[in-house]
Design a protein around this motif. Structure first.
Motif, PDB file in Angstrom:
ATOM      1  N   ASP A 183       0.769  -1.278   0.081  1.00 56.91           N
ATOM      2  CA  ASP A 183      -0.087  -0.153  -0.296  1.00 56.91           C
ATOM      3  C   ASP A 183       0.537   1.430   0.259  1.00 56.91           C
ATOM      4  OD1 ASP A 183      -2.108   1.744   0.464  1.00 56.91           O
ATOM      5  OD2 ASP A 183      -2.487   0.864   1.899  1.00 56.91           O
ATOM      6  N   PRO A 184       0.877   2.345  -1.023  1.00 54.47           N
ATOM      7  CA  PRO A 184       1.484   3.707  -0.679  1.00 54.47           C
ATOM      8  C   PRO A 184       0.923   4.229   0.110  1.00 54.47           C
ATOM      9  CG  PRO A 184      -0.297   3.657  -2.729  1.00 54.47           C
ATOM     10  CD  PRO A 184      -0.250   1.951  -2.514  1.00 54.47           C
ATOM     11  N   ALA A 185       0.247   3.895   0.464  1.00 55.41           N
ATOM     12  CA  ALA A 185      -0.754   4.797   1.867  1.00 55.41           C
ATOM     13  C   ALA A 185      -0.307   4.456   2.846  1.00 55.41           C
ATOM     14  CB  ALA A 185      -2.472   5.343   1.477  1.00 55.41           C
ATOM     15  N   ALA A 186       0.640   3.278   2.978  1.00 53.88           N
ATOM     16  CA  ALA A 186       0.783   3.152   4.662  1.00 53.88           C
ATOM     17  C   ALA A 186       1.910   3.963   5.666  1.00 53.88           C
ATOM     18  CB  ALA A 186       1.510   1.626   4.131  1.00 53.88           C
ATOM     19  N   ALA A 187       2.694   4.685   4.811  1.00 50.78           N
ATOM     20  CA  ALA A 187       3.463   5.483   5.284  1.00 50.78           C
ATOM     21  C   ALA A 187       2.841   6.182   5.660  1.00 50.78           C
ATOM     22  CB  ALA A 187       4.441   6.379   4.038  1.00 50.78           C
ATOM     23  N   ALA A 188       4.003   6.838   6.678  1.00 52.79           N
ATOM     24  CA  ALA A 188       3.050   8.018   8.257  1.00 52.79           C
ATOM     25  C   ALA A 188       2.871   9.416   7.289  1.00 52.79           C
ATOM     26  CB  ALA A 188       4.344   7.815   9.206  1.00 52.79           C
ATOM     27  N   ALA A 189       2.069   9.616   7.835  1.00 55.24           N
ATOM     28  CA  ALA A 189       0.977  10.903   7.470  1.00 55.24           C
ATOM     29  C   ALA A 189       1.085  11.897   8.266  1.00 55.24           C
ATOM     30  CB  ALA A 189      -0.970  10.449   7.438  1.00 55.24           C
ATOM     31  N   LEU A 190       0.997  12.913   7.906  1.00 53.06           N
ATOM     32  CA  LEU A 190       1.817  14.456   8.340  1.00 53.06           C
ATOM     33  C   LEU A 190       0.625  14.764   9.027  1.00 53.06           C
ATOM     34  CD1 LEU A 190       2.022  16.853   5.645  1.00 53.06           C
ATOM     35  CD2 LEU A 190       3.633  15.633   7.241  1.00 53.06           C
ATOM     36  N   THR A 191       0.187  15.822  10.362  1.00 53.64           N
ATOM     37  CA  THR A 191      -0.160  15.096  10.963  1.00 53.64           C
ATOM     38  C   THR A 191      -0.131  17.095  11.685  1.00 53.64           C
ATOM     39  OG1 THR A 191       0.588  14.618  13.277  1.00 53.64           O
ATOM     40  CG2 THR A 191      -0.478  12.805  12.458  1.00 53.64           C
ATOM     41  N   GLY A 192      -1.771  17.350  12.268  1.00 51.56           N
ATOM     42  CA  GLY A 192      -1.727  19.298  12.868  1.00 51.56           C
ATOM     43  C   GLY A 192      -0.896  18.774  13.983  1.00 51.56           C
ATOM     44  N   THR A 193      -0.540  20.603  13.330  1.00 50.76           N
ATOM     45  CA  THR A 193       0.388  20.721  14.652  1.00 50.76           C
ATOM     46  C   THR A 193      -0.064  21.890  15.391  1.00 50.76           C
ATOM     47  OG1 THR A 193       1.066  22.276  13.271  1.00 50.76           O
ATOM     48  CG2 THR A 193       2.079  20.405  13.548  1.00 50.76           C
ATOM     49  N   PRO A 194       0.117  22.555  16.641  1.00 53.41           N
ATOM     50  CA  PRO A 194      -0.475  22.906  17.569  1.00 53.41           C
ATOM     51  C   PRO A 194      -0.422  24.393  16.084  1.00 53.41           C
ATOM     52  CG  PRO A 194       0.396  21.943  18.867  1.00 53.41           C
ATOM     53  CD  PRO A 194       0.957  21.643  17.154  1.00 53.41           C
ATOM     54  N   THR A 195       0.168  25.233  16.136  1.00 53.69           N
ATOM     55  CA  THR A 195       0.253  26.180  15.349  1.00 53.69           C
ATOM     56  C   THR A 195       0.390  25.423  13.684  1.00 53.69           C
ATOM     57  OG1 THR A 195       1.781  27.156  16.166  1.00 53.69           O
ATOM     58  CG2 THR A 195       1.838  28.045  14.194  1.00 53.69           C
ATOM     59  N   PRO A 196      -1.276  26.146  12.977  1.00 56.15           N
ATOM     60  CA  PRO A 196      -1.243  25.478  11.790  1.00 56.15           C
ATOM     61  C   PRO A 196      -0.442  26.240  10.579  1.00 56.15           C
ATOM     62  CG  PRO A 196      -2.752  27.115  11.804  1.00 56.15           C
ATOM     63  CD  PRO A 196      -1.547  27.031  13.259  1.00 56.15           C
TER      64      PRO A 196
END
Length: 836
Positions: A196-209
């Motif tokens: 799965d090419p989507a199995a890599a870690a995703a960027l997640t939201g940070t306190p400062t957008p």
């Protein structure tokens, strides 16, 4: 969805044999349009060439260039190759693709040496379209510097060593609009591991957008993510492999930021958009468009926005038509160094309506309207950022914007034995669980018994399958993956009975009778423009105007369901006459629709089993009445002219005869029917009859009003009839007639009545008075003459046939029956025997 097999093989070990690959895809329900070996489409020498010199030729209607191209030793001499070319997107020193004389391009286009525009041309400098690898014909293909030495084979550089497969993706399989989705299906079909090419870690939201933003309408956008990429080299080209894959997938490479977002969309199925960060003014707002707002989209068109459209706006106004197309004000240009990459999850219905409203289908909207995996935005941002950093020198920002209000997925309760009961294939429980797990579902036992007919599972569909909502959807997945060919074909046993209901038999009898009478059957769309009633002169308070409007009509011109067949049939007459058919006789049987009998929203009905009777009854209250109608339209001649004599145009009498044909075919006895003069739009007031059965009006027949004929552009004096079949009594058991072997007694009578007396009333009176001995009665003459009959009088001549079943009638018996019939006619209508 078009993609190269080499890209597919990065995520699954797909077979290289095209036939085996096609079988594997078809096995899981994917429609393969074609599999093309690009290398076999071009024969001969296809080589890299370096443009040594360019001479502009003048004096011609279009720009022409005479080029000297270094093709190494590929031409056998090493001398520069002379080529005349009309493209202008290359210059001296550029590497191009050249096909030498003797080669052949796709479509059987042979390449040779010829003199043109006053110079010799030996070969061709090729565009992507000429090579059959893309639809781009704006200019020839310019290879990146260092792509190869002059004379080297160019097939591998342009992707002609590739096999390309094109799959037709059905609306419920939107996840297959990606390499990821098709690779997963192929792995399931072949029983191979899926990477799965989507199995890599995703960027997640940070306190400062990464950039300030807010979603004003979460129902339209339940996830909005973004990350900034700064310091991008605006002159950095897209890598050759990436541009080649885009070209093979049918997309035109534009520039590195756009190409990367398109590449990630094709790879993962997540559309993205790149904003020029320097062009944004203030924070972003995801909202519905305000009335009167406009947006200049990337194609240069100025579009007026609808209040239902979802847009992305900043302090300067709307900057993007969300999920469809970006705005020109924040477009990535040749000077852009800082980007804001956006990936989101939009409401499919809203996207579909917006794309259709603006007639603006795009690759992004095509995916969003079928449903996109809401877990992908973070993965897509990471993948796109890595590609931009690697090939454009940009730096991905540490801050990430991620507004996530995606509702949790709800499990589906699936009876364990439902797949077997539905398909007739005895699927073991372990097999069902394995196939659902292969689809990506999480399967767990539900509360209750773990085995037996009442055992159920809680099945949680994967995020990329928004189409899996009901047990029936899961059953379909089990059948698809296990193989539709394993479902047996069993001919059902016909239940005992006549086969057709009385109503079905009546419809067939009516259709057959009208066809035998010379009319042709037609089928019209059941949709109408409400303005047609104005053209037909129907009063404003007429119930025919109470039409049911469709929430999502096929055409804005016809947004309502028909309440009569006649308008659609007249449109068919207009088309036939417009194509040269002057004599037209058409009929149609179909449903018409009344207004809904109840207001409000109908209750939801279960689909995993038959709904309860009470639920069906409650839903039926919201259904409009749908009676079966039949209509006939006659225009031109009903009897053609020829050497035998003059023709006869259709008249109101033919429409009335068609109505009587319908009644007779429906099994309604003539004694129970009558025609009575009436006024009813759109018929001519003096040439209209209402059709009665047992005294109830069931339809109308006659000649149409001249104004209605002119408004609908049908021939003058067009005649028509329309009846409500559901108002006709169904025929009971038909008894075979008893035939008498005794001779008939034939007596003609001519009765003088007032001009306004209907012939039907006289007919009914004669029938009632003659008694049981009357076998038939027929009107054969109508005569008017003031000198003979007096003003306002007419003569109706009838042929009466009398017969007894058990004896030969005497003259006295026949005359007595005739006298009784005349007496009854005199009592009812004031008729007198002519000459008496």
């Amino acid at each position: 969805m078009r993609l190269p097999v080499s890209w597919l093989r990065e995520y699954v070990d797909a077979p290289t044999d095209p036939a085996e690959l096609e079988r594997a895809l078809v096995r899981v329900g994917l429609e393969v349009e074609e599999i093309v070996d690009l290398g076999s489409a071009v024969t001969g020498s296809l080589v890299v060439g370096r443009v040594s010199a360019v001479e502009e030729l003048t004096g011609f209607k279009k720009p022409i260039r005479y080029c000297l191209v270094d093709v190494g030793r590929a031409n056998g001499t090493g001398a520069p190759q002379e080529i005349v070319c009309g493209a202008r997107n290359f210059g001296e020193g550029d590497l191009v693709v050249v096909i030498l004389p003797g080669g052949e391009l796709p479509g059987g286009f042979g390449i040779g040496e010829r003199r043109t525009y006053g110079r010799m041309s030996r070969g061709m400098i090729c565009s992507g379209r000429e090579l059959g690898i893309s639809d781009d014909h704006d200019g020839i293909m310019v290879l990146p510097p260092g792509a190869g030495e002059p004379g080297a084979d160019a097939r591998g550089l342009v992707g002609l060593d590739e096999v390309v497969v094109e799959v037709n993706v059905t609306p419920d399989r939107g996840y297959c609009f990606s390499v990821r989705g098709i690779a997963r299906e192929l792995a399931a079909s072949l029983g191979l591991p899926f990477r799965d090419p989507a199995a890599a870690a995703a960027l997640t939201g940070t306190p400062t957008p990464a950039y300030p933003a807010r979603v004003a309408d979460p129902s339209a956008c339940d996830r909005f993510a973004a990350v900034a990429v700064r310091g991008l080299d605006p002159a950095a080209p897209s890598p050759a492999w990436l541009a080649r894959r885009l070209t093979q997938a049918g997309m035109r490479p534009i520039c590195l930021p756009v190409d990367v977002t398109n590449y990630v969309m094709l790879e993962l199925g997540q559309p993205m958009h790149a904003f020029d960060l320097a062009a944004l003014r203030g924070g972003l707002v995801i909202r519905r468009a305000d009335p009167g707002e406009k947006l200049t989209t990337l194609d240069g068109a100025v579009r007026g926005l609808h209040p239902e459209d979802v847009v992305i706006a900043d302090d300067s106004g709307v900057v993007s038509l969300a999920a469809v197309m970006g705005g020109a004000s924040t477009e990535v240009s040749g000077t852009t160094t800082d980007l804001l990459l956006e990936a989101a999850h939009w409401d499919p219905v809203t996207v579909a309506r917006t794309a259709r409203r603006h007639k603006l289908p795009s690759e992004a909207s095509r995916r969003y309207e079928r449903g996109v995996d809401p877990t992908l935005p973070g993965v897509a941002l990471r993948r796109a950022g890595e590609l931009l950093a690697a090939h454009g020198g940009g730096a991905v920002g540490a801050d990430v914007l991620d507004i996530d209000t995606v509702p949790p997925r709800e499990p589906v309760l699936l009876p364990v034995d439902l797949p077997a009961r539905t398909t007739g294939v005895p699927y073991p429980a372990d097999r069902v669980r394995a196939l659902l797990t292969l689809v990506g579902c999480a399967v767990a036992p539900a509360a209750g018994p773990e085995s037996g007919p009442d055992a159920r599972w809680e099945v949680l569909p994967p995020a990329w399958r928004p189409d899996l909502r009901d047990p029936a959807d899961l059953v379909e997945e089990v059948a698809r993956l296990d193989g539709y060919d394993r479902i047996p074909s069993v001919l059902p046993i016909a239940p005992p009975g006549r086969g057709l209901t009385d109503a079905q038999r009546r419809r067939r009898d009516v259709a057959r009778a009208l066809a035998e009478g010379g009319a042709s059957e037609t089928l019209s769309f059941p949709f109408l423009d409400p303005g047609v009633w104005d053209a037909l002169g129907v009063p404003a308070d007429d119930p025919r105007r109470a039409m049911l409007r469709l929430a999502n009509p096929m055409s804005d011109v016809a947004p309502a369901l028909r309440t009569r067949l006649l308008p659609g049939l007249l449109a068919a007459v207009r088309r036939n006459v417009g194509r040269g058919h002057r004599d037209v006789a058409l009929y149609e049987l179909g449903l018409v629709f009344g207004p809904p009998p109840a207001a409000g929203v109908p209750p939801p009905l279960r689909v995993d089993d038959r709904p309860a009777a009470a639920d069906l009854a409650a839903a039926d209250r919201f259904l409009p009445a749908q009676p079966q109608h039949v209509a006939v339209v006659l225009a031109g001649d009903v009897a053609p002219a020829g050497w035998w004599g003059a023709g006869r145009p259709a008249s109101w009498a033919d429409a009335a005869a068609a109505a009587r044909t319908v009644l007779a075919a429906a099994g309604v006895p003539a004694a129970r029917t009558a025609l009575r003069q009436a006024e009813f739009a759109p018929w001519h007031p003096g040439r209209c009859a209402e059709v009665l059965v047992d005294g109830e009006v069931v339809g109308h027949a006659g000649e149409l009003h001249p104004a209605a004929c002119a408004a609908l552009e049908v021939p003058a004096r067009t005649c028509a009839a329309e009846l409500n079949l559901d108002r006709l009594p169904l025929p009971g058991v038909v008894l075979a007639p008893r035939l008498s072997g005794f001779p008939p007694a034939l007596i003609d009578v001519a009765l003088v009545v007032a001009e306004e007396t209907p012939a039907g009333a006289v007919h009914a009176a004669l029938t009632a008075g003659a008694g049981k001995l009357l076998e038939s009665i027929r009107l054969f003459d109508v005569y008017r003459g003031d000198a003979q009959l007096g003003a306002g009088r007419k003569s109706l001549a009838y042929k009466l046939t009398f017969r007894a079943a058990d004896r030969t009638l005497t003259a006295e018996e026949a005359v007595a029956a005739r006298d009784a019939a005349v007496a009854e006619a005199a009592a009812r209508t004031g008729a007198t025997l002519r000459g008496a």
